[in-house]
Scaffold this motif. Structure first.
Motif, short mmCIF file in Angstrom:
data_model
loop_
_atom_site.label_atom_id
_atom_site.label_comp_id
_atom_site.label_asym_id
_atom_site.label_seq_id
_atom_site.Cartn_x
_atom_site.Cartn_y
_atom_site.Cartn_z
N PRO A 70 63.96 -12.44 -3.03
CA PRO A 70 63.11 -11.91 -1.95
C PRO A 70 63.90 -11.56 -0.68
O PRO A 70 64.91 -12.19 -0.36
N THR A 72 63.22 -9.63 3.53
CA THR A 72 62.26 -9.15 4.52
C THR A 72 62.90 -8.01 5.30
O THR A 72 64.13 -7.84 5.27
N LYS A 83 57.62 -5.72 11.09
CA LYS A 83 57.98 -6.96 10.41
C LYS A 83 57.26 -6.99 9.08
O LYS A 83 56.02 -6.99 9.05
N SER A 84 58.01 -7.02 8.00
CA SER A 84 57.37 -7.02 6.68
C SER A 84 57.04 -8.44 6.25
O SER A 84 57.57 -9.40 6.81
N LYS A 85 56.22 -8.56 5.24
CA LYS A 85 56.04 -9.86 4.60
C LYS A 85 57.24 -10.05 3.68
O LYS A 85 58.10 -9.18 3.60
N VAL A 86 57.31 -11.20 3.01
CA VAL A 86 58.41 -11.42 2.07
C VAL A 86 58.23 -10.46 0.90
O VAL A 86 57.18 -10.45 0.25
N ASP A 88 59.08 -9.35 -2.71
CA ASP A 88 59.67 -9.73 -3.99
C ASP A 88 60.23 -8.48 -4.66
O ASP A 88 60.06 -7.37 -4.14
N GLU A 91 58.77 -4.73 -4.62
CA GLU A 91 57.72 -4.58 -3.59
C GLU A 91 58.23 -3.67 -2.48
O GLU A 91 59.44 -3.58 -2.25
N SER A 108 65.21 -11.50 7.58
CA SER A 108 65.14 -12.81 8.24
C SER A 108 65.54 -13.96 7.31
O SER A 108 65.82 -15.06 7.77
N ILE A 109 65.57 -13.70 6.00
CA ILE A 109 66.04 -14.75 5.07
C ILE A 109 67.56 -14.72 5.00
O ILE A 109 68.20 -15.75 4.86
#
Lengths: 120, 149
Positions: A70, A72, A83-86, A88, A91, A108-109
Motif C-alpha cells: 500500500p 498514499t 490526500k488520498s486514502k491508503v 492497495d 487502486e 505518508s507510509i
C-alpha cells in the motif's frame, strides 16, 4: 422527374455525409481534449513515475498503485491540497488541479517516496 | 514542520516505530533461545538471562505499540486499514500480548520461588517467536526494506 429524384437523393446523401463528418470531428476533438486533461502517475517499486509531471490548469491527475504494497499520495503543503486514502494494489486516486503552481507530494507510509506536479 | 513538534520527533523521515521495533524482536528471540538452552542444559544462569531479556522485551513493546498506533492515527489519520497493513496491526498486537504473557509466566514462577518452570511456556514461546517473525516480515515489507534507496 427521375432527374429531380436523383438530385434530391444526392442532396440528402450530401447532408447526411456532412452531418456524419461533423459528428466524428466533434468526437475526435472531445477525445483529444479528454486526453489533454487527464494525466497518469504510476506508483511502482517505491517510486512515483514520472517524478515530476507538468500539466496545464484544469488537468486531472490520476495516481495508480502498481506496487505490491500500500501507498498514499499526500501533498506536502499545510493545509493539505490533496490526500488520498491508503491505496492497495491497482487502486487509483485522482485530483484536478484548478490553480497554477507547484505541488510537491509524498507517500505518508514511505516518506522517501516523493513527486511533484507543476501546474502551468 | 517545527523541529520540536512531537510529530516531527516521532515521525518526520525517520519513523521511530521502524527503529524501536528491533529491540523487542531481538530481545525476545534471544530470550527464547536462552530459555530453551537453559531447559536443555539445566543451567540457571541461562534461565535468568532469558528472564531479563523478557523483562526488557516486554517493556520495549510499549513504545513500539504507541508509535505504531500514532503512525496509524497521524500519518494515515486513523483510516480503516486493510490488507497487509491490517495483518501487520493485528499480528503486532498479538505479538506484544504474547511477549507480555511469556514475561508474566516467568515472573510469576520466579515470584513463587518455584524450582521448575512450567513446561507449557515452551510451546507458547515457540508460537510467539513465529508470530513475532511474521509481524517483522510484514513490517519490513511495508517499510520497503527491499525497495530502492
Amino acid at each position: 422527374m427521375r432527374r429531380s429524384v436523383s438530385i434530391a437523393g444526392l442532396g440528402v446523401a450530401l447532408v447526411l455525409g456532412m452531418l456524419c463528418f461533423g459528428t466524428s470531428q466533434k468526437s475526435h476533438m472531445a477525445s483529444a481534449q479528454e486526453k489533454m486533461s487527464t494525466m497518469e502517475v504510476k506508483i511502482d517499486n517505491f517510486s512515483f513515475g514520472p517524478v515530476t509531471l507538468t500539466v496545464p490548469v484544469g488537468t486531472t491527475v490520476t495516481w495508480t498503485n502498481r506496487d505490491d504494497i500500500p501507498h498514499t499520495v499526500v501533498s506536502t503543503d499545510e493545509p493539505k491540497t490533496f490526500k488520498s486514502k491508503v491505496l492497495d494494489t491497482d487502486e487509483k486516486f485522482s485530483f484536478t488541479f484548478s490553480k497554477a503552481g507547484t505541488y510537491p507530494y509524498f507517500c505518508s507510509i514511505h516518506p522517501k517516496m516523493t513527486g511533484k506536479v507543476i501546474v502551468q | 514542520m517545527h523541529p520540536f513538534d512531537i510529530k516531527t520527533v516521532v515521525f518526520a523521515k525517520h519513523a521511530q516505530h521502524v527503529v524501536l521495533i528491533h529491540f523487542p524482536i531481538a530481545l525476545f528471540i534471544i530470550g527464547v533461545l536462552f530459555d530453551f538452552l537453559g531447559q536443555w542444559k539445566k543451567q540457571r544462569m541461562l534461565a535468568a538471562a532469558a528472564y531479563y531479556n523478557f523483562v526488557v522485551a516486554a517493556i520495549s513493546t510499549i513504545p513500539v505499540v504507541v508509535t505504531g498506533i500514532l503512525a496509524w492515527q497521524w500519518e494515515l489519520e486513523g483510516q480503516k486499514v486493510k490488507g497487509i497493513l491490517l495483518m501487520h496491526l493485528v499480528m503486532g498486537c498479538l505479538s506484544s500480548v504474547l511477549i507480555c504473557v511469556v514475561w508474566f509466566i516467568h515472573m510469576r514462577t520466579r515470584r513463587k520461588q518455584e524450582e521448575v518452570m512450567p513446561g507449557y511456556r515452551l510451546p507458547i514461546e515457540a508460537v510467539a517467536v513465529v508470530i513475532v517473525a511474521l509481524t517483522g516480515h510484514l513490517g519490513g515489507f511495508l517499510s520497503g526494506v527491499n525497495g530502492p534507496g
